[in-house]
Design a protein around this motif. Structure first.
Motif, PDB file in Angstrom:
ATOM      1  N   GLU A   1      64.916  47.091  45.906  1.00 33.60           N
ATOM      2  CA  GLU A   1      63.728  47.326  46.723  1.00 33.60           C
ATOM      3  C   GLU A   1      63.173  48.678  46.327  1.00 33.60           C
ATOM      4  N   PHE A   2      61.868  48.715  46.029  1.00 32.82           N
ATOM      5  CA  PHE A   2      61.251  49.993  45.696  1.00 32.82           C
ATOM      6  C   PHE A   2      59.772  49.965  46.040  1.00 32.82           C
ATOM      7  N   GLU A   3      59.218  51.145  46.182  1.00 29.90           N
ATOM      8  CA  GLU A   3      57.782  51.290  46.428  1.00 29.90           C
ATOM      9  C   GLU A   3      57.130  51.803  45.172  1.00 29.90           C
ATOM     10  N   PHE A   4      55.880  51.415  44.995  1.00 26.84           N
ATOM     11  CA  PHE A   4      55.138  51.865  43.823  1.00 26.84           C
ATOM     12  C   PHE A   4      53.651  51.899  44.149  1.00 26.84           C
ATOM     13  N   GLY A   5      52.921  52.623  43.341  1.00 29.60           N
ATOM     14  CA  GLY A   5      51.479  52.691  43.492  1.00 29.60           C
ATOM     15  C   GLY A   5      50.791  51.942  42.373  1.00 29.60           C
ATOM     16  N   ASN A   6      49.588  51.492  42.652  1.00 33.12           N
ATOM     17  CA  ASN A   6      48.779  50.824  41.633  1.00 33.12           C
ATOM     18  C   ASN A   6      47.322  51.061  41.966  1.00 33.12           C
ATOM     19  N   HIS A   7      46.526  51.329  40.941  1.00 36.88           N
ATOM     20  CA  HIS A   7      45.111  51.605  41.183  1.00 36.88           C
ATOM     21  C   HIS A   7      44.334  50.355  41.592  1.00 36.88           C
ATOM     22  N   ASP A   8      44.876  49.186  41.314  1.00 34.61           N
ATOM     23  CA  ASP A   8      44.223  47.929  41.696  1.00 34.61           C
ATOM     24  C   ASP A   8      44.801  47.385  42.995  1.00 34.61           C
ATOM     25  N   GLU A   9      44.038  46.566  43.644  1.00 37.79           N
ATOM     26  CA  GLU A   9      44.497  45.853  44.839  1.00 37.79           C
ATOM     27  C   GLU A   9      45.178  44.586  44.324  1.00 37.79           C
ATOM     28  N   ILE A  10      46.486  44.597  44.272  1.00 39.80           N
ATOM     29  CA  ILE A  10      47.256  43.563  43.574  1.00 39.80           C
ATOM     30  C   ILE A  10      47.089  42.184  44.190  1.00 39.80           C
ATOM     31  N   PHE A  11      47.009  42.088  45.506  1.00 39.74           N
ATOM     32  CA  PHE A  11      46.853  40.768  46.117  1.00 39.74           C
ATOM     33  C   PHE A  11      45.526  40.130  45.687  1.00 39.74           C
ATOM     34  N   GLY A  12      44.502  40.936  45.525  1.00 41.35           N
ATOM     35  CA  GLY A  12      43.220  40.426  45.026  1.00 41.35           C
ATOM     36  C   GLY A  12      43.319  39.950  43.586  1.00 41.35           C
ATOM     37  N   ILE A  13      44.081  40.675  42.774  1.00 40.38           N
ATOM     38  CA  ILE A  13      44.307  40.276  41.376  1.00 40.38           C
ATOM     39  C   ILE A  13      45.056  38.951  41.331  1.00 40.38           C
ATOM     40  N   ILE A  14      46.077  38.819  42.152  1.00 45.53           N
ATOM     41  CA  ILE A  14      46.844  37.567  42.202  1.00 45.53           C
ATOM     42  C   ILE A  14      45.930  36.412  42.581  1.00 45.53           C
ATOM     43  N   ASP A  15      45.101  36.604  43.587  1.00 43.53           N
ATOM     44  CA  ASP A  15      44.164  35.545  44.000  1.00 43.53           C
ATOM     45  C   ASP A  15      43.190  35.202  42.877  1.00 43.53           C
ATOM     46  N   ALA A  16      42.715  36.219  42.160  1.00 43.68           N
ATOM     47  CA  ALA A  16      41.777  35.978  41.056  1.00 43.68           C
ATOM     48  C   ALA A  16      42.437  35.177  39.941  1.00 43.68           C
ATOM     49  N   VAL A  17      43.675  35.515  39.604  1.00 45.10           N
ATOM     50  CA  VAL A  17      44.389  34.781  38.555  1.00 45.10           C
ATOM     51  C   VAL A  17      44.646  33.345  39.004  1.00 45.10           C
ATOM     52  N   LYS A  18      45.028  33.158  40.255  1.00 41.88           N
ATOM     53  CA  LYS A  18      45.241  31.801  40.767  1.00 41.88           C
ATOM     54  C   LYS A  18      43.961  30.976  40.661  1.00 41.88           C
ATOM     55  N   SER A  19      42.832  31.589  40.982  1.00 43.15           N
ATOM     56  CA  SER A  19      41.570  30.854  40.990  1.00 43.15           C
ATOM     57  C   SER A  19      41.121  30.425  39.597  1.00 43.15           C
ATOM     58  N   LYS A  20      41.645  31.064  38.556  1.00 44.41           N
ATOM     59  CA  LYS A  20      41.286  30.709  37.180  1.00 44.41           C
ATOM     60  C   LYS A  20      42.016  29.457  36.689  1.00 44.41           C
ATOM     61  N   ASN A  21      43.061  29.044  37.414  1.00 45.10           N
ATOM     62  CA  ASN A  21      43.853  27.872  37.036  1.00 45.10           C
ATOM     63  C   ASN A  21      44.338  27.933  35.589  1.00 45.10           C
ATOM     64  N   LEU A  22      44.855  29.093  35.199  1.00 47.69           N
ATOM     65  CA  LEU A  22      45.355  29.282  33.835  1.00 47.69           C
ATOM     66  C   LEU A  22      46.744  28.688  33.632  1.00 47.69           C
ATOM     67  N   PHE A  23      47.466  28.513  34.726  1.00 48.14           N
ATOM     68  CA  PHE A  23      48.860  28.079  34.655  1.00 48.14           C
ATOM     69  C   PHE A  23      49.056  26.815  35.470  1.00 48.14           C
ATOM     70  N   GLU A  24      50.174  26.150  35.250  1.00 54.69           N
ATOM     71  CA  GLU A  24      50.427  24.881  35.932  1.00 54.69           C
ATOM     72  C   GLU A  24      50.614  25.026  37.434  1.00 54.69           C
TER      73      GLU A  24
END
Length: 96
Positions: free
Chosen positions: A28-51
């Motif tokens: 378990e660890f904490e980290f920072g990221n300049h992007d809003e990761i949940f939004g990135i995940i949703d965007a990738v899901k919406s592209k239907n790139l994977f099965e």
């Protein structure tokens, strides 16, 4: 001092292993990221790139963890050859 970033906590635990005698402590660890990761995940899901949506989530999360470390260490020799190719990859991903 770390620049302003979104803060996240990641918990990783073993559900099952291929070898019964392999045991790992949970991470378990904490980290920072300049992007809003949940939004990135949703965007990738919406592209239907994977099965599956699970694969899309794995990909997006792994990519964001990796790319943030690469950004924070942009002058590290380890990333020297990868940086130009990674930039091409990201442009291709964003265009898909």
């Amino acid at each position: 001092m770390e620049k302003k970033a979104n803060r996240y906590r990641l918990q990783l635990e073993t559900v099952s292993t291929l070898k019964e005698d392999v045991k790992h402590q949970n991470i378990e660890f904490e980290f920072g990221n300049h992007d809003e990761i949940f939004g990135i995940i949703d965007a990738v899901k919406s592209k239907n790139l994977f099965e599956t949506e699970a694969e899309a989530t794995e990909f997006a999360l792994g990519l964001k963890l990796f790319s943030e470390v690469m950004l924070k260490n942009k002058n590290h020799p380890l990333f020297e050859e990868l940086k130009p190719e990674f930039a091409k990859f990201m442009k291709k991903l964003k265009a898909s």
